[in-house]
Design a protein around this motif. Structure first.
Motif, PDB file in Angstrom:
ATOM      1  N   LEU A 112       0.842  -1.201   0.000  1.00 24.68           N
ATOM      2  CA  LEU A 112       0.000   0.000   0.000  1.00 24.68           C
ATOM      3  C   LEU A 112       0.879   1.253   0.000  1.00 24.68           C
ATOM      4  CD1 LEU A 112      -2.859   1.261   0.304  1.00 24.68           C
ATOM      5  CD2 LEU A 112      -2.571   1.065   2.768  1.00 24.68           C
ATOM      6  N   ASN A 143       1.227   9.634  -4.865  1.00 28.67           N
ATOM      7  CA  ASN A 143       1.209  10.922  -4.176  1.00 28.67           C
ATOM      8  C   ASN A 143       2.097  10.866  -2.932  1.00 28.67           C
ATOM      9  OD1 ASN A 143       0.667  13.370  -3.068  1.00 28.67           O
ATOM     10  ND2 ASN A 143      -1.534  13.078  -2.864  1.00 28.67           N
ATOM     11  N   ALA A 150       1.108  12.524   0.362  1.00 27.44           N
ATOM     12  CA  ALA A 150       0.151  11.839   1.234  1.00 27.44           C
ATOM     13  C   ALA A 150       0.879  10.882   2.170  1.00 27.44           C
ATOM     14  CB  ALA A 150      -0.875  11.080   0.395  1.00 27.44           C
ATOM     15  N   PHE A 176      -5.088  18.192  -0.797  1.00 25.81           N
ATOM     16  CA  PHE A 176      -5.314  17.001   0.003  1.00 25.81           C
ATOM     17  C   PHE A 176      -4.193  15.992  -0.166  1.00 25.81           C
ATOM     18  CE2 PHE A 176     -10.008  18.012  -0.673  1.00 25.81           C
ATOM     19  CZ  PHE A 176      -9.989  18.901   0.383  1.00 25.81           C
ATOM     20  N   ALA A 177      -3.796  15.428   0.966  1.00 26.50           N
ATOM     21  CA  ALA A 177      -2.761  14.402   0.936  1.00 26.50           C
ATOM     22  C   ALA A 177      -3.430  13.045   0.778  1.00 26.50           C
ATOM     23  CB  ALA A 177      -1.923  14.473   2.211  1.00 26.50           C
ATOM     24  N   LEU A 178      -4.085  12.849  -0.355  1.00 27.47           N
ATOM     25  CA  LEU A 178      -4.772  11.586  -0.606  1.00 27.47           C
ATOM     26  C   LEU A 178      -4.186  10.933  -1.847  1.00 27.47           C
ATOM     27  CD1 LEU A 178      -8.468  12.688  -0.028  1.00 27.47           C
ATOM     28  CD2 LEU A 178      -7.046  11.354   1.509  1.00 27.47           C
ATOM     29  N   VAL A 179      -4.362   9.620  -1.943  1.00 24.87           N
ATOM     30  CA  VAL A 179      -3.887   8.885  -3.110  1.00 24.87           C
ATOM     31  C   VAL A 179      -5.112   8.503  -3.939  1.00 24.87           C
ATOM     32  CG1 VAL A 179      -2.467   6.977  -3.888  1.00 24.87           C
ATOM     33  CG2 VAL A 179      -2.051   7.992  -1.645  1.00 24.87           C
ATOM     34  N   PRO A 180      -5.347   9.203  -5.056  1.00 22.51           N
ATOM     35  CA  PRO A 180      -6.611   9.066  -5.784  1.00 22.51           C
ATOM     36  C   PRO A 180      -7.002   7.640  -6.209  1.00 22.51           C
ATOM     37  CG  PRO A 180      -5.380  10.949  -6.585  1.00 22.51           C
ATOM     38  CD  PRO A 180      -4.474  10.232  -5.642  1.00 22.51           C
ATOM     39  N   PRO A 181      -6.055   6.779  -6.672  1.00 20.90           N
ATOM     40  CA  PRO A 181      -6.529   5.471  -7.129  1.00 20.90           C
ATOM     41  C   PRO A 181      -6.879   4.497  -5.998  1.00 20.90           C
ATOM     42  CG  PRO A 181      -4.338   5.976  -7.995  1.00 20.90           C
ATOM     43  CD  PRO A 181      -4.628   6.945  -6.917  1.00 20.90           C
ATOM     44  N   LEU A 182      -6.591   4.857  -4.767  1.00 22.12           N
ATOM     45  CA  LEU A 182      -6.864   3.937  -3.656  1.00 22.12           C
ATOM     46  C   LEU A 182      -8.265   4.171  -3.102  1.00 22.12           C
ATOM     47  CD1 LEU A 182      -3.535   4.025  -1.589  1.00 22.12           C
ATOM     48  CD2 LEU A 182      -4.096   2.686  -3.594  1.00 22.12           C
ATOM     49  N   GLU A 203      -8.246   2.426   2.350  1.00 21.92           N
ATOM     50  CA  GLU A 203      -6.790   2.329   2.174  1.00 21.92           C
ATOM     51  C   GLU A 203      -6.121   3.662   2.488  1.00 21.92           C
ATOM     52  OE1 GLU A 203      -5.906  -1.074  -1.177  1.00 21.92           O
ATOM     53  OE2 GLU A 203      -6.784   0.801  -1.873  1.00 21.92           O
ATOM     54  N   VAL A 213      -6.047   4.207   6.406  1.00 21.52           N
ATOM     55  CA  VAL A 213      -5.103   3.413   7.213  1.00 21.52           C
ATOM     56  C   VAL A 213      -3.656   3.587   6.766  1.00 21.52           C
ATOM     57  CG1 VAL A 213      -6.845   1.669   7.702  1.00 21.52           C
ATOM     58  CG2 VAL A 213      -5.228   1.303   5.835  1.00 21.52           C
ATOM     59  N   LEU A 214      -3.449   4.233   5.612  1.00 17.42           N
ATOM     60  CA  LEU A 214      -2.091   4.345   5.061  1.00 17.42           C
ATOM     61  C   LEU A 214      -1.086   4.825   6.111  1.00 17.42           C
ATOM     62  CD1 LEU A 214      -0.081   4.422   2.670  1.00 17.42           C
ATOM     63  CD2 LEU A 214      -0.868   6.727   2.211  1.00 17.42           C
TER      64      LEU A 214
END
Lengths: 306, 498
Positions: free
Chosen positions: A168, A176, A179, B87-93, B97, B100-101
């Motif tokens: 993950l 990103n 993130a 935003f500190a997000l990961v778009p494809p997840l 996910e 909890v990253l």
């Protein structure tokens, strides 16, 4: 005809093994956001180090181990350039390939001099699972690393990327990195780890050629397989199972053209046309699959906290 | 009792003193605004608290204990969570996910288990979200909820929100405020970074105002008026511009857009049959959440992007598909959306001022430097640009760069002005200046197309307001009928009004 097809399938797995190994290695790297163009050089160096150590120590296993360690080392060097120093990934990767090509030739001269025939050693032998079966016999007559590649390394890569927290983090860091950083995870640590694993797999792919398939080291031993692996990763859309399929398509075409050449058909085209076939197929496959390629968003981008 | 105390924090970036001995105290269970103009040092201060920057000097105490925060990891362990502007997000997840990253120590990632635990957390904190959804498919408001949930999931007791409403439509802002008030009851302490006064006075308990890296003061929200806070923020009383309604009984359309269509960079339709007209002395505001085709609309009108169908008319003359220089000659002026794109920042102010009409300053194939210099001096004076003619443009502040661009465009007295995001990233003083200039141009009789994501700006300046959603104009309202709620519904694509 049946024999022809059975032999073709058997050869496909054999020919695909080094490419699939390298392409899975590249998948780890690129998923973490680093395009490792050092792949060709790392395969070359892996093939040589594996051969050299096996020759000098008398153990193929020790040779393979050292090849993998060398691959890990140069994967990490790629990390030092691109992650720690933030150097352009194309430049660092090509630099590593050039460095390792030169280093390999230099060391070859050092240990084997300027001989005309390539040095050889007794290689790993094939393992026959069903020696008496007319169809599965030849197909399941492969080197142990081929079995491990298709039955362990590829599924494991899928499992690690999609079913572990480490995976993950790799996927996230390639999409990103901000993130990942904001979540309190070290971006460099994940990228180094992915590059190390990737380098090890690339070198194992190279060593497969020298320690299994040929039992020898020649200057043209890799001949562009690393670059093909990069194309296959794009074809496979950075998913291990699809990357493996891409490797099999290339391997299959390669095995086919060898057989077409060997058949000595009297065709109005020169035999080089057959040699070019796998690469042409790769380009066509890439053009078709590349349209919908979803690159890891952070690929090629160095990460720096502002 | 203070849950966070920051004492005498100083942070320098090169010559810039971003935080100058800043003191900041956060009480448990309060919503505390950190208010100031762009560049006042609000975000820097909070980035220090979250471990993204290291202060040059100063002490941070969390729950009365002095701490050193090296990285976000330390901050998270201290119970601090931050939702940044990007935003500190990961778009494809998936949502789960993303939440909890980096927070799970187990090697194996059990999808069913994390989805269940994230769903449970969402219920507990009253944040409505589907853990299985892919973040790429979520709206901006929903993504923000994921970010908040991410912080809460990590047991945050202190939540920092950096300009949380900048990207939201009014209805989403309401929902956010409801969530925050609910969380406040649960004992969460919130730092709310903003430069929007009305929101700050609506949601917060206390306000700390920063100006030029220093604290101007901390006040209780109930004890001050918006005007007083605004004065603290900018150091002067005046605030905002006002538009005088003019008589538009006999409008003469100057810019007409008829069924305009265009594709984006991926060759997908991004403008779908856009039609509108802007009359002499009128400002038409295009509102909408960013990324609904506004940028492409401006580019297509200005000749930078090729239309696939439709027409652009300036004073009845068809200028569809003409080059930008032809358009300039036809009387169209464009204030580029990205200041750095609109000029060559390595050239001098003078050179940038004449860049679009070099041919007028050319004699026998040579540039007439004397005339250029005269022209530049005039413009610098007229538009109050705080720079010398030979200053390299890169060294100017954002406000002054924008003045250079305005001067270049407006000095030509264009009949049509396209102004996409003309005040983005500017401080209040410069924003007022730009808006005032646009109103003066309107008074002069120019037809102005104002494209902005800032609803306050649209409402303050426009005579009519059109809303864009997914490449279409979903409604056009006269300013007198436009309320934030009504525009918000249109912006979210919930309704269409024609």
């Amino acid at each position: 005809m049946e024999v022809f097809i059975v032999n073709l399938i058997a050869a496909t797995f054999r020919v695909s093994t080094p490419i699939v190994l390298a392409a899975i290695g590249e998948t780890y790297s690129e998923r973490a956001g680093i395009l490792n163009l050092g792949i060709e050089g790392i395969m070359y160096f892996g093939a040589f180090v594996g051969f050299l150590i096996a020759d000098k120590s008398g153990s193929l296993w020790v040779g393979l181990l050292f090849a993998i360690l060398a691959g890990v080392l140069f994967g990490l060097l790629m990390g030092f350039f691109t992650v720690t120093l933030g150097v352009n990934q194309h430049v660092s990767g090509l630099g590593i390939t050039l460095l390792l090509s030169g280093l390999t030739l230099f060391m070859f001269r050092l240990f084997y001099g300027g001989r005309s025939t390539p040095p050889s050693i007794p290689s790993f032998q094939v393992i026959k699972v069903l020696p008496d079966n007319p169809i599965l016999g030849p197909i399941l007559s492969q080197y142990w690393l081929t079995y491990v590649t298709f039955l362990v390394i590829v599924p494991l890569a899928w499992w690690i990327l999609y079913r572990t927290n480490f995976g993950l983090k790799i996927r996230s860091v390639g999409e990103n990195p901000e993130a990942v950083d904001a979540a309190g995870v070290s971006v460099p640590a994940i990228r180094y780890a992915a590059l190390g694993i990737g380098g090890g797999l690339m070198a194992a792919g190279g060593a497969f050629l020298s320690l299994f398939q040929l039992g020898a080291f020649t200057h043209g031993i890799i001949s562009g397989r690393g670059w093909v692996a990069i194309a296959i990763v794009i074809f496979g859309n950075w998913q291990p199972i699809r990357v493996m399929l891409g490797g099999l398509i290339f391997g299959g075409t390669f095995a086919l053209q060898l057989r077409l050449q060997a058949m000595g058909l009297q065709l109005p085209v020169p035999y080089e046309t057959f040699l070019a076939l796998p690469y042409i197929v790769t380009i066509i496959a890439l053009v078709i699959a590349g349209r919908n390629a979803s690159y890891p968003a952070a690929l090629l981008k160095p990460y720096r906290r502002e | 009792m203070f849950i966070v105390e920051m004492q005498s924090i100083t942070k320098r970036f090169g010559d810039l003193l971003a935080n100058d001995h800043v003191n900041f105290e956060l009480r448990k269970g309060e919503i505390h605004a950190l208010l100031g103009e762009n560049g006042a040092g609000k975000t820097t201060l909070m980035r220090v608290l979250y471990g993204l920057y290291h202060p040059d000097s100063g002490v941070i105490k969390v729950k009365d204990r002095p701490v050193v925060i090296h990285s976000p990891k330390d901050a998270i362990q201290l119970g601090i969570g931050m939702v940044t502007q990007h935003f500190a997000l990961v778009p494809p997840l998936t949502v789960a996910e993303n939440v909890v990253l980096g927070y799970q120590n187990s090697f194996v990632l059990n999808q069913a288990q994390i989805e269940e635990s994230v769903a449970e957390a969402a219920r507990r904190f009253g944040v409505e979200i589907n853990p299985k959804a892919i973040v790429r498919h979520l709206s901006v408001g929903q993504r923000q909820r994921v970010e908040i949930l991410k912080a809460l999931y990590r047991n945050a007791e202190i939540l920092i929100l950096d300009e949380p409403t900048a990207v939201l439509i009014p209805q989403e802002v309401e929902a956010l405020f409801e969530t925050l008030n609910h969380l406040k009851q649960e004992g969460l302490s919130v730092v709310f970074i903003s430069h929007k006064l009305h929101e700050v006075t609506q949601i917060t308990d206390r306000i700390t105002v920063l100006r030029d890296g220093r604290v101007v003061g901390t006040v209780n929200t109930t004890e001050v008026t918006q005007k007083e806070v605004a004065a603290m923020m900018v150091g002067r009383e005046t605030f905002g511009v006002s538009r005088i309604d003019t008589d538009t009984s006999d409008p003469k359309p100057v810019l007409e857009i008829i069924d305009l269509c265009a594709n984006d960079d991926k060759n997908l339709p991004v403008l779908k049959n856009i039609s509108f007209a802007v009359s002499e002395g009128e400002i038409l505001g295009i509102a909408g959440v960013g990324g609904n085709g506004q940028k492409e609309l401006a580019e297509t009108i200005c000749g930078v992007r090729r239309p696939t169908a439709g027409k652009v008319l300036v004073e009845g003359q068809d200028v569809t598909g003409k080059s930008p220089s032809d358009l300039t000659r036809a009387g169209l002026g464009r204030i580029p959306e990205d200041r750095h794109e609109g000029m060559v920042i390595h050239l001098t102010v003078t050179e940038n001022l004449v860049l679009e009409h070099l041919d007028e300053f050319t004699r026998n194939g040579m540039l007439d430097h004397k005339a250029i210099r005269q022209y530049a001096d005039d413009l610098i004076q007229k538009f109050q640009i705080k720079a010398k003619p030979n200053d390299i443009t890169r060294t100017l502040s954002g406000g002054n760069m924008q003045k250079v661009l305005l001067a270049r465009v407006l000095a030509r007295n264009p009949k049509v002005i396209i102004a996409p995001q003309p005040t983005r990233g500017l401080d209040i003083g410069a924003t007022d200046y730009v808006r005032q200039q646009l109103l003066e141009q309107r008074q002069r009789g120019a037809a102005i197309l104002l494209i902005s994501e800032d609803l306050d700006e649209i409402l303050a300046l426009s005579d009519r307001i059109a809303v864009m959603y997914e490449g279409e104009i979903v409604g056009t309202l006269p300013a007198s009928e436009a309320t934030p709620e009504r525009l918000g519904l249109l912006m979210s694509g919930a309704v269409k009004e024609h």
